[in-house]
Design an enzyme around this catalytic site. Sequence first.
Site, PDB file in Angstrom:
ATOM      1  N   LYS A 189      -4.562  -9.790  -3.100  1.00  0.00           N
ATOM      2  CA  LYS A 189      -3.943  -8.911  -2.109  1.00  0.00           C
ATOM      3  C   LYS A 189      -5.050  -8.021  -1.539  1.00  0.00           C
ATOM      4  O   LYS A 189      -5.494  -7.067  -2.169  1.00  0.00           O
ATOM      5  CB  LYS A 189      -2.847  -8.060  -2.754  1.00  0.00           C
ATOM      6  CG  LYS A 189      -2.385  -6.849  -1.944  1.00  0.00           C
ATOM      7  CD  LYS A 189      -1.871  -7.189  -0.558  1.00  0.00           C
ATOM      8  CE  LYS A 189      -1.505  -5.904   0.200  1.00  0.00           C
ATOM      9  NZ  LYS A 189      -2.686  -5.147   0.652  1.00  0.00           N
ATOM     10  N   GLY A 242      -8.997   0.955  -6.807  1.00  0.00           N
ATOM     11  CA  GLY A 242      -8.368   1.784  -5.791  1.00  0.00           C
ATOM     12  C   GLY A 242      -8.051   3.158  -6.325  1.00  0.00           C
ATOM     13  O   GLY A 242      -8.716   3.670  -7.234  1.00  0.00           O
ATOM     14  N   SER A 243      -7.004   3.758  -5.792  1.00  0.00           N
ATOM     15  CA  SER A 243      -6.691   5.150  -6.101  1.00  0.00           C
ATOM     16  C   SER A 243      -5.926   5.296  -7.405  1.00  0.00           C
ATOM     17  O   SER A 243      -5.254   4.369  -7.868  1.00  0.00           O
ATOM     18  CB  SER A 243      -5.862   5.752  -4.964  1.00  0.00           C
ATOM     19  OG  SER A 243      -4.551   5.211  -4.958  1.00  0.00           O
ATOM     20  N   GLY A 247      -2.888   3.057  -9.155  1.00  0.00           N
ATOM     21  CA  GLY A 247      -3.126   2.548 -10.498  1.00  0.00           C
ATOM     22  C   GLY A 247      -1.994   2.890 -11.453  1.00  0.00           C
ATOM     23  O   GLY A 247      -1.570   2.061 -12.269  1.00  0.00           O
ATOM     24  N   CYS A 300     -16.870   4.320  -4.539  1.00  0.00           N
ATOM     25  CA  CYS A 300     -16.171   4.868  -5.704  1.00  0.00           C
ATOM     26  C   CYS A 300     -17.100   5.646  -6.619  1.00  0.00           C
ATOM     27  O   CYS A 300     -16.681   6.611  -7.264  1.00  0.00           O
ATOM     28  CB  CYS A 300     -15.461   3.755  -6.473  1.00  0.00           C
ATOM     29  SG  CYS A 300     -16.522   2.399  -6.993  1.00  0.00           S
ATOM     30  N   GLU A 399     -11.017  13.744  -5.465  1.00  0.00           N
ATOM     31  CA  GLU A 399     -11.850  12.765  -4.773  1.00  0.00           C
ATOM     32  C   GLU A 399     -11.525  12.785  -3.282  1.00  0.00           C
ATOM     33  O   GLU A 399     -10.382  12.608  -2.884  1.00  0.00           O
ATOM     34  CB  GLU A 399     -11.600  11.366  -5.333  1.00  0.00           C
ATOM     35  CG  GLU A 399     -12.502  10.314  -4.713  1.00  0.00           C
ATOM     36  CD  GLU A 399     -12.259   8.935  -5.279  1.00  0.00           C
ATOM     37  OE1 GLU A 399     -13.241   8.202  -5.510  1.00  0.00           O
ATOM     38  OE2 GLU A 399     -11.081   8.583  -5.501  1.00  0.00           O
TER      39      GLU A 399
END
Length: 495
Positions: A189, A242-243, A247, A300, A399
Site C-alpha cells: 500500500k 510512518g506516523s 502505527g 525520519c 515531530e
Amino acid sequence: MISQNAIDALRKTEIGERGLFIDGVQAAATSGATLAVISPIDGRAFASIADGNAADIDRAVRSARKAFEKGLWSRAAPAFRKKVLTKFAELIEKHVDELAVLGVRDNGTEIGMAYKAEPLSAAGTIRYYAEAIDKVYGEIAPTADNVLGLIHREPLGVVGVIVPWNFPLMIGAWKIAPALATGNSVVVKPPEIASLTLLRLAELASEAGLPEGVFNVVTGHGAVAGEALGLHMDVDAIAFTGSGPVGRRLLEYSARSNLKRVFLELGGKSPNIVFADAPDLKQAAVVSANGIFRNSGQVCVAGSRLLVQSSVYDLFMDELVSATTRLKVGDPLDLASDIGAVSSAEQLDKNLGFVAMAQAEGARLVAGGERILTETGGSYMAPTIFENVTQEMQLAREEVFGPVLGVMRFETEEEAVHLANSTVYGLASAVWTANLSTAHRMVRAINAGVVHVNTYGGADITVPLGGVKQSGSGRDKSLHALEKFVDLKTAWIAL
C-alpha cells in the site's frame, strides 16, 4: 549521475492513468474511482492513480495467498529466488533515470538526493537480500544422541507493506526485499501522494520473473485501503513506516483481526549533540544543516533537535546559519537545487503551523520560517532555525517532519544525555566529539536505535535501522531484517 538534459526530457513524459497492480497485471479499482496526482513542484496534476478500497485489498490478498500456496515462489530454491531478485535489481538500475525523475515529480525530493536514495538504493537493497538468501542456514539443536532437533525457517505467507511518501522506493525496498527473499508474497500500500514509482517497481518485478500474485500494489487512501490491509484476516504480517498515530491503529487492527505481526518504524525527534571538542566545528555545522534540511526535513532520522555545548555555542551557530543560507531551495528537478519541495500543500501548512507555535511559545527565529517561491505554484519552505528552545516547547517534543530545527544549549555531558533522552521517541541521534571515551559513553547513554559519531546519516544496508520507545519495533536493513519475515519450525526426531 543523471544529466540535466535527461531530466528535462523525462519530466515531460506523459503518465496518464495508472491502475492497481494485482496478479501480475494492471487493473482498475473496483469502484472505478481515481485520485489526481498533484506535483509539489508546481501544484499541478500530472497523472492519476486508482483509488483502491477494501474490495481491492481483498483481491490483492487473495492473489498473494494463491501464489503463496501454489509454491512457485514460496517453495522455490533460494538460488532461484536469488537469480530473479538479482534480475529485478538490474532492471531497476536500467531504469534508474526514469524512476528517479518520476519519483521527484511525485514527491518533490531534490534530484541529487533522490537519484541515489531512491532507485539506486532500492536496487542495492534488493541485490543485498538476493545475495544473502542462499547463505541463510537452518539449525541443528545440541541434543542427546538419540534425538535430532532441527530448526527450519519458513516464510510467513502474505506480508502487507505500508510505506511513507518521503522515500517510497528506498523504504519500500527495505521491507519488500527481505520479505520476497524469504519466500513471502507481498501486498504493498503506497502513500496516496507518492505511488507512481512503486507501481512501476511492480511492473519491473514481473518483468524480472516474479510469479503472478507474488508482488501486488494497491493504491488509495490510507484510511480506506491501509485500514483494510491492517484488518484483513489473511495477512500474516504488516511492515509499516510512518506516523505514530497510524502505527497505533495498525496494532489495534491486529488485535481486532488475526493477531498478525506488526513491525513499526515510526517518528523521531532525534538529538544532534555537539561538544566543544568536536573535531571540526565548521564541518559539523555543514553536516548538521544537511541532516535536518535535505529533502525539506522530510526524513525520519532527521536531526531536528540540535544540542550545542555553551562554550562553542555562538561560534557554532554562526557556522550553522552560514551553512544553511548557502543551501539553495528550488525546483527539485534542477541539479543546482540543494533542497526541493515540501511533499504537499497540506504538509507545508503543518510546517508553518509549527513555526507560528514556536514563536508563540517564545523561541527565537534565527532563519527562515516562511513559504517561498510562491510564484511557482509549488510547496517550498525556507530552512528554518529556532534558538532559545526549551524542553517544554512543542518544537522540542513533537515531530515536525519539515525543515524546522530547534537549538538548545547544554553545559555538561550529563545535561546533554538528559536533554537527549527527554523525548518519547528514540530513533536516531548523533554525537560530535574528539574524545573516544566520551563517544562510547554517549553511545551507551542515549536511548536511540542509531547513534552517529562525528557524522549524521549515511549508514548503509549492512546495519539495522529502527527505534526504541515510541519510535517503533522491529528493524529494517541488515541481515536482521530477514528475521521479521520467517517463522521458526522445530522438528523433534527420535532416532
